[in-house]
Design an enzyme around this catalytic site. Structure first.
Site, PDB file in Angstrom:
ATOM      1  N   GLU A 151     -31.336 -46.891  -3.823  1.00 18.35           N
ATOM      2  CA  GLU A 151     -30.422 -47.830  -4.472  1.00 18.35           C
ATOM      3  C   GLU A 151     -29.844 -47.196  -5.745  1.00 18.35           C
ATOM      4  O   GLU A 151     -30.557 -46.574  -6.506  1.00 18.35           O
ATOM      5  CB  GLU A 151     -31.188 -49.120  -4.824  1.00 18.35           C
ATOM      6  CG  GLU A 151     -30.341 -50.177  -5.472  1.00 18.35           C
ATOM      7  CD  GLU A 151     -29.049 -50.443  -4.700  1.00 18.35           C
ATOM      8  OE1 GLU A 151     -29.104 -50.745  -3.507  1.00 18.35           O
ATOM      9  OE2 GLU A 151     -27.971 -50.329  -5.317  1.00 18.35           O
ATOM     10  N   LEU A 153     -27.711 -49.094  -7.937  1.00 15.39           N
ATOM     11  CA  LEU A 153     -27.162 -50.122  -8.839  1.00 15.39           C
ATOM     12  C   LEU A 153     -27.587 -49.873 -10.274  1.00 15.39           C
ATOM     13  O   LEU A 153     -28.610 -49.244 -10.538  1.00 15.39           O
ATOM     14  CB  LEU A 153     -27.582 -51.517  -8.387  1.00 15.39           C
ATOM     15  CG  LEU A 153     -29.073 -51.900  -8.361  1.00 15.39           C
ATOM     16  CD1 LEU A 153     -29.638 -52.179  -9.739  1.00 15.39           C
ATOM     17  CD2 LEU A 153     -29.272 -53.114  -7.477  1.00 15.39           C
ATOM     18  N   HIS A 254     -20.936 -40.900 -23.480  1.00 14.02           N
ATOM     19  CA  HIS A 254     -21.017 -41.677 -24.719  1.00 14.02           C
ATOM     20  C   HIS A 254     -22.301 -41.310 -25.447  1.00 14.02           C
ATOM     21  O   HIS A 254     -23.392 -41.559 -24.932  1.00 14.02           O
ATOM     22  CB  HIS A 254     -20.998 -43.177 -24.415  1.00 14.02           C
ATOM     23  CG  HIS A 254     -19.791 -43.602 -23.663  1.00 14.02           C
ATOM     24  ND1 HIS A 254     -18.552 -43.698 -24.246  1.00 14.02           N
ATOM     25  CD2 HIS A 254     -19.610 -43.899 -22.354  1.00 14.02           C
ATOM     26  CE1 HIS A 254     -17.661 -44.048 -23.328  1.00 14.02           C
ATOM     27  NE2 HIS A 254     -18.288 -44.180 -22.171  1.00 14.02           N
ATOM     28  N   CYS A 263     -35.376 -46.313 -15.129  1.00 15.64           N
ATOM     29  CA  CYS A 263     -35.092 -45.279 -14.116  1.00 15.64           C
ATOM     30  C   CYS A 263     -35.020 -43.857 -14.656  1.00 15.64           C
ATOM     31  O   CYS A 263     -35.818 -43.011 -14.257  1.00 15.64           O
ATOM     32  CB  CYS A 263     -33.801 -45.637 -13.389  1.00 15.64           C
ATOM     33  SG  CYS A 263     -33.994 -47.094 -12.359  1.00 15.64           S
TER      34      CYS A 263
HETATM   35  P1  NAD Z   1     -39.513 -54.381 -10.825  1.00  9.74           P
HETATM   36  O1  NAD Z   1     -40.733 -53.971 -11.526  1.00  9.74           O
HETATM   37  O2  NAD Z   1     -38.472 -55.183 -11.531  1.00  9.74           O
HETATM   38  O3  NAD Z   1     -39.885 -55.180  -9.493  1.00  9.74           O
HETATM   39  C1  NAD Z   1     -40.880 -54.796  -8.600  1.00  9.74           C
HETATM   40  C2  NAD Z   1     -41.467 -56.058  -7.971  1.00  9.74           C
HETATM   41  O4  NAD Z   1     -42.319 -55.694  -6.899  1.00  9.74           O
HETATM   42  C3  NAD Z   1     -42.324 -56.877  -8.937  1.00  9.74           C
HETATM   43  O5  NAD Z   1     -41.845 -58.199  -8.986  1.00  9.74           O
HETATM   44  C4  NAD Z   1     -43.737 -56.819  -8.314  1.00  9.74           C
HETATM   45  O6  NAD Z   1     -44.489 -57.983  -8.529  1.00  9.74           O
HETATM   46  C5  NAD Z   1     -43.393 -56.619  -6.855  1.00  9.74           C
HETATM   47  N1  NAD Z   1     -44.469 -56.065  -6.020  1.00  9.74           N
HETATM   48  C6  NAD Z   1     -45.294 -55.031  -6.279  1.00  9.74           C
HETATM   49  N2  NAD Z   1     -46.123 -54.812  -5.240  1.00  9.74           N
HETATM   50  C7  NAD Z   1     -45.814 -55.731  -4.294  1.00  9.74           C
HETATM   51  C8  NAD Z   1     -46.307 -56.016  -2.984  1.00  9.74           C
HETATM   52  N3  NAD Z   1     -47.288 -55.298  -2.423  1.00  9.74           N
HETATM   53  N4  NAD Z   1     -45.760 -57.039  -2.309  1.00  9.74           N
HETATM   54  C9  NAD Z   1     -44.769 -57.772  -2.839  1.00  9.74           C
HETATM   55  N5  NAD Z   1     -44.254 -57.545  -4.069  1.00  9.74           N
HETATM   56  C10 NAD Z   1     -44.764 -56.533  -4.793  1.00  9.74           C
HETATM   57  O7  NAD Z   1     -38.859 -53.014 -10.276  1.00  9.74           O
HETATM   58  P2  NAD Z   1     -37.317 -52.667 -10.084  1.00  9.74           P
HETATM   59  O8  NAD Z   1     -36.683 -52.343 -11.388  1.00  9.74           O
HETATM   60  O9  NAD Z   1     -36.693 -53.682  -9.192  1.00  9.74           O
HETATM   61  O10 NAD Z   1     -37.429 -51.284  -9.282  1.00  9.74           O
HETATM   62  C11 NAD Z   1     -37.895 -51.239  -7.953  1.00  9.74           C
HETATM   63  C12 NAD Z   1     -37.622 -49.848  -7.413  1.00  9.74           C
HETATM   64  O11 NAD Z   1     -36.210 -49.606  -7.354  1.00  9.74           O
HETATM   65  C13 NAD Z   1     -38.204 -48.716  -8.259  1.00  9.74           C
HETATM   66  O12 NAD Z   1     -38.617 -47.682  -7.421  1.00  9.74           O
HETATM   67  C14 NAD Z   1     -37.023 -48.262  -9.083  1.00  9.74           C
HETATM   68  O13 NAD Z   1     -37.118 -46.918  -9.486  1.00  9.74           O
HETATM   69  C15 NAD Z   1     -35.881 -48.433  -8.099  1.00  9.74           C
HETATM   70  N6  NAD Z   1     -34.582 -48.641  -8.719  1.00  9.74           N
HETATM   71  C16 NAD Z   1     -34.467 -49.430  -9.815  1.00  9.74           C
HETATM   72  C17 NAD Z   1     -33.204 -49.638 -10.385  1.00  9.74           C
HETATM   73  C18 NAD Z   1     -33.062 -50.506 -11.603  1.00  9.74           C
HETATM   74  O14 NAD Z   1     -31.997 -50.454 -12.220  1.00  9.74           O
HETATM   75  N7  NAD Z   1     -34.052 -51.293 -11.980  1.00  9.74           N
HETATM   76  C19 NAD Z   1     -32.069 -49.051  -9.813  1.00  9.74           C
HETATM   77  C20 NAD Z   1     -32.219 -48.275  -8.668  1.00  9.74           C
HETATM   78  C21 NAD Z   1     -33.480 -48.073  -8.123  1.00  9.74           C
END
Ligand code: NAD
Length: 440
Positions: A151, A153, A254, A263
């Protein structure tokens, strides 16, 4: 098309809501019961512009539901996204415990062919790891495919980024899985969004290479800004002219207090670790990580220089600072690895008192600062009787403050504009002792 999304955080919730918006039936799963309770009540647990409307609409229309029951979600859906966190371990590698657990949860509930889609950012080889976990639990006979679909975003613009992506990357090993993924993203496919279809390892690498390159670009312009300060050049003009070159492009040029967020810091560390564990030193990424850490500390030196104070223990005793912006960037409540953490802690360590205001991140900031700082209701309350105002995050509402009023409320008119949102000449004319990053 029926889809389960495991992990309802910034990525999982946006993915679930947007896929529902495209007409799919989506079940969002999380182990965090409070989060799911809030979502069921119609509350959005994170701040992400536009997400509340899209969630409410799709819940109302019956395409989006929330549950803590992973077993049911896996059984009832053909495509299962993994969107759990992959935080840094102490050695910099990505901690895969949540991905592993999600894989085990899926394996225990396979009741027919499934496409298991890794959306989390994961080290190269994780697709195979997920496959092995599932195979070892579910046995040889069960049919499933693992797909990598990283992803891209950005928090703060996540809904728009998901609905209108620059590209969709699909790493897969079977034609069946590719066809199902094209169906999942049929709205994008019809809109001619570019698809990159490749093997799982390449897809996993694309994500890390992209994030590391963006971190490099930010760090590069930060270093250019630092040098501008020595030679009397203006980084904004430099960046503008650089960006006019089509080979460079204007985005991510910037300067500021260093990148943060959930990330770039962890993904650059993870890429460096992946390289090391394969016997290769990714020198440029190692340097980006080091320079970025230094950039945050450099901001503290800049503040001290502005106030003509020598760096030492207790140097800031009796002085009060106003911090505007705590989140790592505007339009999010995400505090993870925000430069504000380093800057505020350094100020506190030298004996300073700190007032802070952020439009959305104050609750999350409490996790990092507890009651060591004073949380204010607005910009003008934050600056009252302070000796220095530090702008750390460029929220739009900070761009047009009544600076005369700000000055009159402050004890001393020191202004460290770490996001370059004010015009240096205007601030100096108003009587501010002003500094920014890389400008004259
Ligand atoms: P986050 O911490 O906001 O959310 C992760 C969620 O997963 C939490 O709510 C947690 O309770 C849940 N979780 C953990 N183990 C679980 C399980 N076994 N079953 C069900 N739920 C479970 O994380 P995020 O920021 O959404 O990032 C998620 C992934 O996406 C990461 O690998 C991150 O690097 C990647 N990513 C994040 C972004 C960003 O901008 N935040 C952008 C691109 C990619």
């Amino acid at each position: 098309m029926r889809i389960a999304v495991i992990g309802t955080g910034y990525v999982g919730l946006v993915t679930g809501a947007c896929l529902a918006e495209f007409g799919m039936f989506v079940t969002c799963v999380d182990i965090d019961e409070k989060k799911i309770e809030r979502l069921k009540r119609g509350e959005i647990p994170i701040y992400e512009p536009g997400l509340d409307d899209i969630v409410a609409k799709n819940v109302k229309e019956g395409r989006l539901t929330f549950t803590t029951n992973t077993a049911e979600a896996v059984k009832n859906n053909l495509v299962v996204f993994i969107a759990v966190g992959t935080p840094s371990s102490d050695d910099g590698s990505a901690d895969l415990r949540y991905v592993d657990q999600a894989a085990r949860d899926i394996a225990q509930n396979l009741n027919g062919y499934k496409v298991i889609v890794n959306k989390s950012t994961v080290p190269v080889g994780t697709g195979q790891r997920v496959k092995n976990i599932i195979r070892s639990i579910a046995g040889e006979k069960v049919r499933f495919d693992v797909v990598s679909n990283p992803e891209f975003l950005r928090e703060g613009a996540a809904v728009n980024d998901f609905l209108r992506p620059d590209r969709i990357v699909i790493g897969a090993e079977s034609e069946e899985a590719i066809a199902i993924m094209k169906d999942v993203y049929s709205a994008h496919y019809l809109n001619e969004a570019p698809f990159v279809i490749t093997n799982i390892e390449t897809a996993e690498m694309i994500k890390y290479a992209s994030n590391a390159f963006l971190a490099l670009k930010v760090t590069f312009i930060n270093e250019v800004a630092n040098l501008c300060e020595y030679v009397g050049a203006d980084v904004h003009k430099v960046a503008k002219a650089m960006g006019m070159d089509g080979r460079i492009g204007p985005k991510f040029l910037h300067p500021g207090p260093g990148y943060g967020g959930s990330c770039f810091p962890k993904d650059t560390r993870a890429l460096s670790y992946i390289a090391r564990s394969n016997g290769y030193t990714f020198q440029i990424v190692d340097t980006v990580i080091k320079v970025n850490e230094e950039q945050k500390l450099r901001m503290v030196d800049k503040i001290l220089k502005l106030m003509n104070i020598e760096k030492k223990d207790g140097a800031l005793k009796g002085l009060r600072f106003a911090i505007l912006g705590l989140a790592f960037k505007p339009n999010t409540d995400d505090m993870r690895e925000s430069p504000s953490i380093t800057i505020v802690n350094e100020l506190l360590n030298m004996g300073a008192e700190v007032n802070a205001f952020d439009p959305e991140a104050m609750e999350n900031a409490k996790e990092f600062f507890g009651d060591r700082i004073c949380y204010c209701k607005g910009e003008y309350e934050a600056v009252k009787d302070t000796d220095c105002l530090v702008i750390v995050t460029e929220w739009n509402q900070f761009r047009k403050l009544d600076m005369e009023k700000i000055k009159s409320l402050m004890r001393r008119a020191n202004l460290a504009d770490l996001r370059n949102i004010y015009e240096p000449s205007k601030m100096k004319a108003l009587g501010f002792n002003y500094t920014s990053v890389g400008r004259l």
